[in-house]
Design a protein around this motif. Structure first.
Motif, short mmCIF file in Angstrom:
data_model
loop_
_atom_site.label_atom_id
_atom_site.label_comp_id
_atom_site.label_asym_id
_atom_site.label_seq_id
_atom_site.Cartn_x
_atom_site.Cartn_y
_atom_site.Cartn_z
N SER A 2 0.83 -1.06 -0.01
CA SER A 2 -0.15 0.09 0.21
C SER A 2 0.97 1.27 0.09
O SER A 2 2.02 1.06 0.17
CB SER A 2 -0.92 0.02 1.26
N TYR A 3 0.26 2.25 -0.27
CA TYR A 3 0.85 3.80 -0.12
C TYR A 3 -0.26 4.77 0.39
O TYR A 3 -1.35 4.40 0.27
CB TYR A 3 1.44 4.28 -1.38
N VAL A 16 5.29 4.15 1.91
CA VAL A 16 4.81 3.21 1.00
C VAL A 16 5.02 1.92 1.97
O VAL A 16 5.99 2.08 2.96
CB VAL A 16 5.69 2.83 -0.11
N SER A 27 4.69 -0.80 -4.43
CA SER A 27 3.77 0.33 -4.05
C SER A 27 4.33 1.46 -4.21
O SER A 27 3.69 2.45 -4.62
CB SER A 27 3.89 0.20 -2.33
#
Length: 127
Positions: A2-3, A16, A27
């Motif tokens: 994810s980021y 990130v 990410s």
């Protein structure tokens, strides 16, 4: 993986995360693509990237410089496939970096700095 985008006075802040080194790199590519491009082209090009460095941080720095180089040619980052990744007295990365050609740019990234590097990293991009 994810980021998230971070508030920053004049630049782009990104945090990130990933459960592996490859997810952490991916990410970062996803965040750069979202922030920098309105659209990505339909044709793809794959670049073979081979880098070495004295530290993991330096390896990241070199990798992101490589990505920014291709982004300057209007190529949008898509995926990374790590083929080799070694850390120790010397660090090494060999990967296939897939970029979309003829992306429509929103904003340009000029450079970056790493903050709090680890399996979560904060980066400030000079825009």
């Amino acid at each position: 993986m994810s980021y998230r985008f971070l508030d920053h006075t004049a630049d782009l802040g990104v945090e990130v995360s990933g459960e592996s080194t490859e997810e952490l790199f991916q990410s970062c590519l996803d965040a750069l693509r979202e922030w920098s491009f309105h659209e990505v082209g339909s044709s793809e090009v794959t670049h073979n990237v081979e880098l070495s460095a004295d530290t993991e941080t330096e390896l990241w720095f070199k990798f992101l410089n490589e990505v920014v180089f291709y982004m300057d040619k209007n190529e949008a980052p898509l995926t990374l496939s790590l083929k080799e990744y070694h850390l120790g007295c010397s660090c090494y990365l060999r990967a296939e970096l897939t970029m979309a050609e003829q992306g429509k740019r929103k904003q340009a990234v000029k450079a970056f700095t790493l903050h709090n590097f680890g399996f979560t990293a904060q980066m400030i991009f000079d825009v």
